[in-house]
Design a protein around this motif. Structure first.
Motif, PDB file in Angstrom:
ATOM      1  N   VAL A  69       0.836  -1.200   0.000  1.00  0.00           N
ATOM      2  CA  VAL A  69       0.000   0.000   0.000  1.00  0.00           C
ATOM      3  C   VAL A  69       0.874   1.254   0.000  1.00  0.00           C
ATOM      4  N   ASP A  70       0.351   2.313  -0.612  1.00  0.00           N
ATOM      5  CA  ASP A  70       1.070   3.588  -0.671  1.00  0.00           C
ATOM      6  C   ASP A  70       0.505   4.534   0.376  1.00  0.00           C
ATOM      7  N   ALA A  71       1.378   4.966   1.277  1.00  0.00           N
ATOM      8  CA  ALA A  71       0.940   5.937   2.294  1.00  0.00           C
ATOM      9  C   ALA A  71       2.112   6.811   2.677  1.00  0.00           C
ATOM     10  N   ASP A  72       1.846   8.064   2.959  1.00  0.00           N
ATOM     11  CA  ASP A  72       2.875   9.017   3.373  1.00  0.00           C
ATOM     12  C   ASP A  72       4.074   8.999   2.418  1.00  0.00           C
ATOM     13  N   GLY A  73       3.810   8.873   1.129  1.00  0.00           N
ATOM     14  CA  GLY A  73       4.880   8.946   0.144  1.00  0.00           C
ATOM     15  C   GLY A  73       5.776   7.727   0.037  1.00  0.00           C
ATOM     16  N   GLU A  74       5.409   6.624   0.692  1.00  0.00           N
ATOM     17  CA  GLU A  74       6.209   5.413   0.519  1.00  0.00           C
ATOM     18  C   GLU A  74       5.295   4.213   0.345  1.00  0.00           C
ATOM     19  N   THR A  75       5.882   3.120  -0.172  1.00  0.00           N
ATOM     20  CA  THR A  75       5.117   1.893  -0.337  1.00  0.00           C
ATOM     21  C   THR A  75       5.477   0.954   0.807  1.00  0.00           C
ATOM     22  N   VAL A  76       4.479   0.494   1.530  1.00  0.00           N
ATOM     23  CA  VAL A  76       4.756  -0.451   2.624  1.00  0.00           C
ATOM     24  C   VAL A  76       4.025  -1.759   2.359  1.00  0.00           C
ATOM     25  N   ARG A  77       4.675  -2.853   2.709  1.00  0.00           N
ATOM     26  CA  ARG A  77       4.072  -4.179   2.530  1.00  0.00           C
ATOM     27  C   ARG A  77       3.411  -4.609   3.834  1.00  0.00           C
TER      28      ARG A  77
END
Ligand SMILES: [Zn+2]
Lengths: 483, 96
Positions: free
Chosen positions: A111-119
């Protein structure tokens, strides 16, 4: 980590997805939203004595589809359990669910949040049945002050998939992004209406805080009743702050379920959470095990559509910028098909994407319609005419209007609406000559060094040609003749 | 070996209102059942396939087809109280 390390929120989200099958999970009652109360009920979903459940095969196919889309392992063999508890909207006094062997486990979602992609890890996705709906009557509908409860069992037994994330979420923004991305995936799979406002997708969040990423997990609190992505984000944010304030003032967080109050913007305690063993899970004796063989699993995998993140990556590969790609990804599916079709018909991907997400979306909004007559071939033809200087950008908007109304090919519309750009060099030149002859003052001023007067002359030529000359060609020609 | 059971907790979970003497009787009966289960659990099951169901088949599915529902008036007639097409019950949640 020391006592003073920054607080880190640890969040897990449970998502309940109602499947849009024709019939319920274990009986042949219709699945329908908004039907008259208690019209979709039968001995099985009302738990009348002697009634037996039979599993809806399509639900098993669809939960497998969801699991595959969430990168899960699919259990070859899984079983149903009874989850025992007493609540008026649960006619059997147990819910048929899955306990130790769910259909799907160990997946992930980026998911993309706060300008980064986290798994975000997916712990499991299991199959269960929904409960009925209760309406609490008396004292303004407040649950604790109700004088009686009205029950509608139309929803009881509707197939429900519960997707449980790992506690990998670290902020309210990530929580929202996870929920939104998951909804997009489920909507793309076409296995659920996935409408928050109708409750066909619902979220609960488990939240705790700890002193930095190395510390042990704190006591977790479950929050319920978030009816939009915004309220999920607000509720998680509120609860993180509440727990930190509680701990910093020397208090403790107790394990409980809290209710989000959208208007007040606070969570409040509902009841102490029952431990898992209190549900006294045991194998459902009325249902046989489910086997999703590797062959069936692969058959289901082959039906997976292109998922939103895959589509975004493909658009990026076609040179579409990220903002346009995002707009196109979330656009009406017919517009995405239009885009793919126009590319196949030879259109430039960037211009096709820009026209679709710009002018075409604006036109649909202006006309308040979802119905467009434009074919991919006609769009590609129109874009080629712009490239070939046969259409100016403003004339193309007119042509597009005609195409969207089904007035014919791009060339037919351009001709019938008299929008073709003048390509005949001789005709443009005579228009330029005529304008120069009519405006000796302007010519004199230009020759006296006033360069900007060219703009005025271009305007005059455009007027003389009813806007059909190419302004760039006119500009070049004018400067040649004036020098 | 007797197994300790919080019989009052078990009764509460099942919403059973039991007298002290009944609790005692059930405590010893349930204890005997658990002792039996413990005996079974102590068996060596090395190499035995786990079984979750006594029937020898799997995937008993129905097609996703609507086969109809009951008549609402008939259904509501069975309930102690109903109104406007709903079942009516005492308040489902109380502040306790
Ligand atoms: Zn039914």
């Amino acid at each position: 980590m020391t006592e003073t390390a920054a607080w880190e929120p640890v969040i897990g989200i449970e998502v309940h997805v109602e499947l849009a099958t024709q019939s319920k999970m274990f009986c042949g009652c219709a699945v329908g939203f908004g039907n008259d109360p208690n019209t979709n009920v039968c001995p099985t979903c009302l738990a009348l004595p002697g009634a037996l459940p039979v599993t809806n095969g399509r639900a098993i196919e669809w939960i497998t589809k969801i699991g595959l889309a969430l990168n899960c392992e699919i259990s070859e063999w899984s079983v149903f359990h009874r989850k025992n508890y007493f609540y008026a909207d649960l006619p059997k006094n147990y819910q048929i669910s899955q306990f130790d062997i769910p259909v799907c486990h160990d997946g992930w979602l980026d998911v993309d949040a706060d300008g980064e992609t986290v798994r975000i890890g997916i712990e499991r996705a299991h199959q269960e049945e929904d409960t009925g709906k209760s309406l609490h009557i008396g004292d303004g509908g407040r649950i604790h002050a109700a004088t009686e409860t009205l029950l509608d069992f139309n929803r009881a037994g509707v197939p429900l998939v519960e997707v449980v994330s790992k506690p990998d979420i670290r902020s309210a923004a990530q929580a929202r992004a996870y929920a939104q991305t998951l909804r997009e995936v489920v909507a793309e799979l076409d296995v659920s209406d996935a409408r928050l406002e109708e409750g066909s997708i619902r979220f609960d969040a488990n939240i705790s805080v700890r002193r930095g990423p190395e510390a042990e997990f704190g006591t977790k609190v479950e929050i319920k009743n978030m009816n939009s992505f915004r309220s999920l984000e607000r509720a998680v944010d509120f609860e993180i702050k509440r727990q930190i304030a509680e701990l910093e003032s020397g208090g403790t967080v107790i394990q409980e379920t809290r209710h989000w109050d959208e208007e007040a913007g606070v969570t409040s305690s509902m009841r102490t959470k029952e431990g898992s063993s209190d549900y006294r899970y045991f194998t459902e004796p009325d249902l046989v095990p489910i086997v999703v063989s590797p062959a069936w699993r692969e058959e289901i995998r082959a039906t997976l559509p292109e998922l939103p993140h895959q589509r975004k990556a493909r658009y990026a590969g076609l040179g579409v910028d990220s903002q346009t790609s995002l707009a196109l990804s979330s656009a009406d599916p017919q517009l995405r098909d239009l885009f793919d079709g126009a590319i196949s018909a030879g259109a430039d991907s960037r211009s096709a994407a820009n026209w679709i997400t710009g002018e075409i979306v604006a036109w649909m909004r202006r006309e308040e319609t979802d119905s467009i007559e434009l074919t991919p071939e006609h769009l590609a033809e129109m874009l080629a005419m712009i490239d070939g200087n046969e259409l100016s950008a403003s004339a193309a908007k007119d042509v597009l209007d005609g195409l969207l109304r089904g007035e014919g090919t791009a060339r037919q519309v351009a001709e019938s609406r008299d929008l073709l750009q003048m390509t005949d060099a001789g005709a443009i030149e005579s228009a330029v000559d005529a304008v120069l002859a009519e405006n000796p003052d302007a010519v004199e001023r230009y020759q006296g060094g006033e360069q900007k007067v060219v703009g005025f002359l271009v305007g005059q030529v455009m007027r003389a040609t009813q806007g059909k000359a190419d302004p760039k060609a006119v500009n070049v020609l004018l400067r040649e003749k004036l020098s | 070996m007797p197994i300790d059971i919080d019989i009052a907790h078990v009764a509460r979970l099942a919403r059973l209102d039991l007298a002290e003497q009944e609790l005692e009787t059930l405590r010893s009966q349930l204890s005997a059942i658990l002792e039996h289960a413990a005996k079974v659990q102590s068996l060596d099951t090395e190499g035995v396939e786990p079984s979750n169901h006594p029937l020898g088949f799997v995937n008993a599915f129905r097609a996703d087809v609507v086969t109809g529902s009951l008549d609402r008036d008939e259904v509501l007639k069975m309930a102690p109280a109903s109104r406007d097409g709903y079942f009516v019950t005492p308040p489902a949640m109380t502040q306790d």
